[in-house]
Design a protein around this motif. Structure first.
Motif, PDB file in Angstrom:
ATOM      1  N   GLU A  47       0.823  -1.210   0.000  1.00 55.34           N
ATOM      2  CA  GLU A  47       0.000   0.000   0.000  1.00 55.34           C
ATOM      3  C   GLU A  47       0.859   1.263   0.000  1.00 55.34           C
ATOM      4  O   GLU A  47       0.560   2.223  -0.716  1.00 55.34           O
ATOM      5  CB  GLU A  47      -0.928   0.005   1.201  1.00 55.34           C
ATOM      6  CG  GLU A  47      -2.054  -0.977   1.093  1.00 55.34           C
ATOM      7  CD  GLU A  47      -2.913  -1.018   2.337  1.00 55.34           C
ATOM      8  OE1 GLU A  47      -2.530  -0.416   3.369  1.00 55.34           O
ATOM      9  OE2 GLU A  47      -3.966  -1.658   2.277  1.00 55.34           O
ATOM     10  N   ASN A  48       1.925   1.289   0.800  1.00 55.47           N
ATOM     11  CA  ASN A  48       2.810   2.454   0.827  1.00 55.47           C
ATOM     12  C   ASN A  48       3.520   2.630  -0.507  1.00 55.47           C
ATOM     13  O   ASN A  48       3.700   3.759  -0.976  1.00 55.47           O
ATOM     14  CB  ASN A  48       3.843   2.327   1.941  1.00 55.47           C
ATOM     15  CG  ASN A  48       3.214   2.535   3.312  1.00 55.47           C
ATOM     16  OD1 ASN A  48       2.144   3.094   3.436  1.00 55.47           O
ATOM     17  ND2 ASN A  48       3.889   2.048   4.330  1.00 55.47           N
ATOM     18  N   GLY A  49       3.925   1.541  -1.135  1.00 59.36           N
ATOM     19  CA  GLY A  49       4.553   1.615  -2.443  1.00 59.36           C
ATOM     20  C   GLY A  49       3.605   2.113  -3.501  1.00 59.36           C
ATOM     21  O   GLY A  49       3.981   2.896  -4.387  1.00 59.36           O
ATOM     22  N   ALA A  50       2.341   1.705  -3.420  1.00 59.77           N
ATOM     23  CA  ALA A  50       1.335   2.152  -4.384  1.00 59.77           C
ATOM     24  C   ALA A  50       1.051   3.642  -4.211  1.00 59.77           C
ATOM     25  O   ALA A  50       0.870   4.374  -5.183  1.00 59.77           O
ATOM     26  CB  ALA A  50       0.057   1.350  -4.232  1.00 59.77           C
ATOM     27  N   LYS A  51       1.027   4.109  -2.964  1.00 59.91           N
ATOM     28  CA  LYS A  51       0.790   5.530  -2.709  1.00 59.91           C
ATOM     29  C   LYS A  51       1.942   6.370  -3.241  1.00 59.91           C
ATOM     30  O   LYS A  51       1.738   7.404  -3.857  1.00 59.91           O
ATOM     31  CB  LYS A  51       0.604   5.790  -1.221  1.00 59.91           C
ATOM     32  CG  LYS A  51      -0.719   5.300  -0.674  1.00 59.91           C
ATOM     33  CD  LYS A  51      -0.820   5.549   0.808  1.00 59.91           C
ATOM     34  CE  LYS A  51      -2.089   4.959   1.366  1.00 59.91           C
ATOM     35  NZ  LYS A  51      -2.158   5.117   2.821  1.00 59.91           N
ATOM     36  N   LYS A  52       3.181   5.925  -2.990  1.00 58.40           N
ATOM     37  CA  LYS A  52       4.341   6.674  -3.467  1.00 58.40           C
ATOM     38  C   LYS A  52       4.433   6.624  -4.981  1.00 58.40           C
ATOM     39  O   LYS A  52       4.760   7.605  -5.624  1.00 58.40           O
ATOM     40  CB  LYS A  52       5.626   6.116  -2.848  1.00 58.40           C
ATOM     41  CG  LYS A  52       5.764   6.430  -1.386  1.00 58.40           C
ATOM     42  CD  LYS A  52       7.042   5.857  -0.818  1.00 58.40           C
ATOM     43  CE  LYS A  52       7.147   6.138   0.665  1.00 58.40           C
ATOM     44  NZ  LYS A  52       8.337   5.533   1.257  1.00 58.40           N
ATOM     45  N   GLY A  53       4.149   5.460  -5.560  1.00 58.64           N
ATOM     46  CA  GLY A  53       4.203   5.314  -7.011  1.00 58.64           C
ATOM     47  C   GLY A  53       3.125   6.138  -7.704  1.00 58.64           C
ATOM     48  O   GLY A  53       3.354   6.721  -8.735  1.00 58.64           O
ATOM     49  N   GLY A  54       1.941   6.220  -7.095  1.00 53.79           N
ATOM     50  CA  GLY A  54       0.867   7.013  -7.650  1.00 53.79           C
ATOM     51  C   GLY A  54       1.171   8.496  -7.590  1.00 53.79           C
ATOM     52  O   GLY A  54       0.824   9.262  -8.478  1.00 53.79           O
ATOM     53  N   ALA A  55       1.863   8.940  -6.562  1.00 55.36           N
ATOM     54  CA  ALA A  55       2.224  10.350  -6.426  1.00 55.36           C
ATOM     55  C   ALA A  55       3.303  10.728  -7.442  1.00 55.36           C
ATOM     56  O   ALA A  55       3.330  11.837  -7.953  1.00 55.36           O
ATOM     57  CB  ALA A  55       2.705  10.657  -5.013  1.00 55.36           C
ATOM     58  N   ASP A  56       4.231   9.802  -7.752  1.00 51.00           N
ATOM     59  CA  ASP A  56       5.295  10.076  -8.701  1.00 51.00           C
ATOM     60  C   ASP A  56       4.759  10.181 -10.127  1.00 51.00           C
ATOM     61  O   ASP A  56       5.295  10.913 -10.940  1.00 51.00           O
ATOM     62  CB  ASP A  56       6.374   8.992  -8.646  1.00 51.00           C
ATOM     63  CG  ASP A  56       7.146   9.044  -7.331  1.00 51.00           C
ATOM     64  OD1 ASP A  56       7.081  10.093  -6.661  1.00 51.00           O
ATOM     65  OD2 ASP A  56       7.792   8.051  -6.987  1.00 51.00           O
ATOM     66  N   GLU A  57       3.708   9.429 -10.440  1.00 47.51           N
ATOM     67  CA  GLU A  57       3.185   9.417 -11.804  1.00 47.51           C
ATOM     68  C   GLU A  57       2.418  10.682 -12.128  1.00 47.51           C
ATOM     69  O   GLU A  57       2.279  11.038 -13.282  1.00 47.51           O
ATOM     70  CB  GLU A  57       2.284   8.193 -11.989  1.00 47.51           C
ATOM     71  CG  GLU A  57       3.058   6.891 -11.960  1.00 47.51           C
ATOM     72  CD  GLU A  57       2.129   5.681 -11.999  1.00 47.51           C
ATOM     73  OE1 GLU A  57       0.905   5.876 -12.091  1.00 47.51           O
ATOM     74  OE2 GLU A  57       2.651   4.561 -11.941  1.00 47.51           O
ATOM     75  N   ASP A  58       1.913  11.377 -11.118  1.00 45.92           N
ATOM     76  CA  ASP A  58       1.109  12.590 -11.379  1.00 45.92           C
ATOM     77  C   ASP A  58       1.904  13.726 -11.909  1.00 45.92           C
ATOM     78  O   ASP A  58       2.897  14.063 -11.985  1.00 45.92           O
ATOM     79  CB  ASP A  58       0.399  13.057 -10.118  1.00 45.92           C
ATOM     80  CG  ASP A  58      -0.740  12.125  -9.744  1.00 45.92           C
ATOM     81  OD1 ASP A  58      -1.154  11.343 -10.615  1.00 45.92           O
ATOM     82  OD2 ASP A  58      -1.178  12.183  -8.590  1.00 45.92           O
TER      83      ASP A  58
END
Length: 73
Positions: free
Chosen positions: A62-73
């Protein structure tokens, strides 16, 4: 002078969801079982260890998905 009797609450986004409360409760229960000073049945301790492992992996994903989602924006 008018008194304001409204309750102060967290914003809607910061309230823990049912899912988060269940995760926290399961994590606490598994930690208590693992650290229990009394002798518990081995199957109970093994189940608690696996539950703690699964919850740790789930949190990392979940933490990786949150960080990865923030980087893609």
């Amino acid at each position: 002078m008018v008194k304001d009797n409204k309750n102060v609450e967290l914003p809607q986004a910061e309230k823990p969801t049912v899912y988060e409360r269940i995760k926290e409760t399961l994590a606490l229960a598994s930690q208590l079982i693992i650290a229990a000073p009394m002798k518990l049945p081995p199957k109970v301790v093994m189940a608690a260890r696996y539950l703690a492992l699964v919850l740790g992996v789930l949190e990392a994903v979940e933490n990786g998905a949150k960080k990865g989602g923030a980087d893609e924006d």
